[in-house]
Motif scaffolding. Structure first.
Motif, short mmCIF file in Angstrom:
data_model
loop_
_atom_site.label_atom_id
_atom_site.label_comp_id
_atom_site.label_asym_id
_atom_site.label_seq_id
_atom_site.Cartn_x
_atom_site.Cartn_y
_atom_site.Cartn_z
N GLU A 247 0.83 -1.14 0.19
CA GLU A 247 -0.06 0.04 0.04
C GLU A 247 0.87 1.20 -0.07
N ASP A 248 0.83 2.03 -0.93
CA ASP A 248 1.65 3.40 -1.28
C ASP A 248 3.07 2.79 -1.17
N GLU A 249 3.31 1.61 -1.98
CA GLU A 249 4.59 1.13 -2.17
C GLU A 249 5.45 0.59 -0.84
N ARG A 250 4.54 0.54 0.31
CA ARG A 250 5.10 -0.05 1.36
C ARG A 250 4.24 -1.38 1.76
N VAL A 251 5.01 -2.05 2.60
CA VAL A 251 4.24 -3.49 2.92
C VAL A 251 3.78 -3.41 4.45
N ARG A 252 2.54 -3.81 4.40
CA ARG A 252 1.92 -3.80 6.06
C ARG A 252 0.78 -5.16 5.84
N PHE A 253 0.85 -5.60 7.19
CA PHE A 253 -0.30 -6.73 7.43
C PHE A 253 -1.51 -5.97 7.27
N GLU A 254 -2.52 -6.79 6.78
CA GLU A 254 -4.01 -6.40 6.84
C GLU A 254 -4.54 -6.06 7.90
N ILE A 255 -4.34 -6.91 8.95
CA ILE A 255 -4.77 -6.80 10.28
C ILE A 255 -4.10 -5.81 10.99
N PRO A 256 -4.49 -4.90 11.87
CA PRO A 256 -3.83 -3.84 12.39
C PRO A 256 -3.20 -4.67 13.72
N SER A 257 -1.80 -4.25 14.11
CA SER A 257 -0.73 -4.42 15.25
C SER A 257 -0.70 -6.02 15.25
N PHE A 258 -0.88 -6.71 14.02
CA PHE A 258 -0.51 -8.00 13.56
C PHE A 258 0.81 -8.23 13.75
#
Length: 630
Positions: free
Chosen positions: A324-335
């Motif tokens: 997302e916006d060229e950055r990688v994150r988990f879909e679940i918050p604080s995972f």
């Protein structure tokens, strides 16, 4: 493997590591982070505003109220014993005493008489043993008794926070001053934290279906902070939406992580852990870090799910992550928090490899300053929580050796702030500061930490470490900071003087430190003066300095200030007394002095005192002997 065709950050075109370094060491330290061992007035006031007194709090205060008192507080884990201890100390009517926190390792060193505690009247100490096991607690007990004796003697105060489940190990004489604190109402604590963050009371708070009385005080504070964050980010939403998002973010994902890890193969686990450590980092950095982790663990890259053939988006999707916006994150918050905690807690035999891999992520050159410090924080938190402080320190030393000084400082700061391991990091700092083999880069890191962190939490220990660093050939900055610190606190001033005149084996650098410290402009305004210690210091300087010229300027400043204290000149003579050669040198210093204002009465008086010391004339009426004071 190659998933990204265009890099979003700095590119390393060569075969080696690329380091992008633009942060200053001080800038890298977490100023916004409330260090539990670094509480200034504002932080204490904030704690007090959010504090809800637990049952039996007043009973504990009654035991503590008189100067020289000690009280032990016990209670269930998560009931807020630590904060209650601080609030007990804050309530005391002090005018000038300091507030300092201590840990089990401090108590152990007190028992062994190393890095001892300097206690002054009205000082307040919180000794937090809450993270100790039974054996650690028993080892700390002699230190507790030593602290109790010192605070009683100096009319100070001590609160000791006990671990859970050790009441049966508390000796009878200490059990008499122990108070079992209850647990404050959880909902009330949560509401108090909301108000402390400017969220006014809402009727819905009374209707929330949540086990407030099962959450720890720390978790309630974090839940309130997350609720307020959601409120400020989405002010037009309804109350229930803020609450839903906050509880979703705070959800305990440990069971979900365990299920995923059990289902995944080695490649997916590597992706899962990499996203957790580099959460929010650029996609190309995450891609490279996956390769590095597989290489570090000796795991063939790309087998199992065909990573080499899949795009990054598909690979991330398989572990519940996204770009997302060229950055990688988990879909679940604080995972990401739960994933890091799981791997460090459950893969003990791989922790060393995880640390090596995290270090490579930090030094690899693909991360910005901010991203790199995020990785440092996450690695340190996971490793320290899992009980691996030695590896954290070793990585800090390694980073200082490759010019990543801000990162080294940041990870040591994390260690210093840790409730259980903070004492170990302070000990490691002392050892490194005293080690002549420590690199100039590491010395810079240690100096900054002493000034920006340790001076607030443990000022006495900051003086000791800065003293060691100031002895180095490259110790000019440490020397400057040491004198800034002690000139602002007369107790620290006398502590340093005591170290310089204690009779221990001295280095030549100590002679210069002593001469700088005893500037009469500072000395004569520092309260009650230990003239005997000054005599001892001058004796060493006169005996061991290679040339009179090295100490004559300071002696001249004492001559110039002689009319402000009757003890200055007799102390100089007493330092040389019994040694004809020293008295002769001192006499020449007096003869050579040329006062700017032409007033040479100080020199005349010094020569007279030297004559008396040599038996050439009697002690005149009105002569002041500072040795009589000591």
């Amino acid at each position: 493997m190659t998933w990204i065709e265009q890099a979003a950050g700095p590119v390393n075109a060569g075969s080696g590591d690329q380091n992008i370094l633009s942060l200053d060491i001080s800038e890298a330290l977490r100023k916004e982070h409330v260090n539990p061992l670094k509480l200034n007035g504002d932080q204490l006031r904030r704690l007090a505003w959010n504090f809800v007194p637990p049952p039996h709090f007043n009973d504990a205060f009654e035991l503590l109220e008189q100067p020289g008192s000690t009280v032990l507080v016990s209670g269930a884990p998560g009931s807020g014993r630590h904060t209650a201890g601080l609030m007990l100390l804050r309530r005391l009517p002090t005018r000038h005493g300091r507030l300092e926190e201590l840990t089990a390792s401090d108590a152990d060193r007190a028992n062994r008489r190393t890095d001892g505690l300097e206690v002054s009247e009205e000082d307040r100490f919180l000794l937090d043993l809450s993270t100790c096991g039974e054996q650690e607690f028993l080892a700390a007990l002699p230190g507790v008794r030593d602290y109790q004796h010192q605070v009683a003697e100096k009319l100070a105060w001590l609160v000791v926070v006990l671990p859970d489940g050790v009441n049966h190990l508390v000796p009878a004489e200490l059990d008499r001053i122990r108070v079992e604190l209850g647990r404050p109402p959880g909902r009330r604590v949560f509401i108090r934290h909301l108000r402390g963050r400017e969220f006014e009371y809402a009727p819905e708070l009374r209707e929330l279906d949540h086990p407030f009385d099962q959450d720890s005080m720390n978790r309630l504070a974090l839940l309130a902070a997350e609720f307020v964050r959601q409120w400020k980010n989405r002010p037009l939403d309804e109350f229930q939406e803020w609450w839903r998002r906050a509880t979703e973010t705070m959800h305990d994902h440990r069971e979900a992580v365990a299920r995923k890890v059990a289902e995944y193969d080695g490649d997916q686990r590597a992706v899962l852990l990499t996203v957790a450590l580099l959460h929010g980092a650029p996609a190309d950095a995450v891609s490279e870090a996956i390769d590095w982790l597989c290489t570090e663990l000796g795991h063939p890259v790309g087998e199992g799910i065909g990573l080499a053939r899949l795009g990054l988006v598909q690979v991330l999707h398989s572990v519940g992550a996204k770009v997302e916006d060229e950055r990688v994150r988990f879909e679940i918050p604080s995972f990401d928090h739960a994933v890091r905690a799981y791997f460090w807690a459950n893969y003990r035999d791989l922790r060393e490899h995880f640390g090596t891999w995290a270090a490579r992520c930090v030094t690899g050159g693909l991360l910005s300053d901010a991203d790199r410090l995020q990785v440092v924080d996450r690695y340190a938190t996971a490793a320290l929580t899992a009980g691996n402080p030695g590896a954290v320190w070793d990585n800090a030393i390694g980073w200082s050796g490759v010019a990543l000084l801000p990162e080294a400082a940041r990870v040591i700061q994390q260690g210093l702030a840790h409730e259980k391991h903070g004492g170990l990091f302070r000990l490691r700092m002392r050892e490194a500061a005293a080690d002549p083999k420590s690199t100039p880069a590491l010395a810079r890191v240690l100096t900054t930490l002493c000034v920006d962190v340790l001076a607030d939490s443990h000022p006495d220990q900051a003086v000791v470490r800065l003293h060691h660093l100031a002895r180095r050939a490259d110790g000019d900055v440490a020397r400057t900071e040491l004198f800034k610190l002690v000139h602002g606190d007369r107790r620290l001033y006398w502590l340093l003087l005591g170290r310089l005149t204690s009779g221990e084996v001295r280095r030549s650098a100590d002679l210069g430190l002593f001469l700088e410290l005893v500037d009469p402009e500072v000395l004569l305004t520092a309260g009650s003066i230990p003239w005997e210690s000054l005599r001892q210091g001058w004796r060493v300087v006169m005996s061991e300095s290679p040339a009179v010229a090295s100490w004559a300027p300071r002696a001249h400043s004492w001559l110039a200030a002689a009319d402000r204290s009757d003890s200055l000149l007799p102390t100089l003579v007493a330092a040389a007394e019994g040694d004809r050669s020293l008295l002769d040198r001192l006499y020449l210093v007096a003869v050579d002095w040329r006062p700017p204002d032409g007033d040479s009465r100080g020199a005349v008086r010094l020569r007279q005192l030297i004559d008396v010391a040599q038996g050439l004339r009697p002690l005149g009426p009105g002569h002041h002997n500072p040795q009589e004071e000591t």
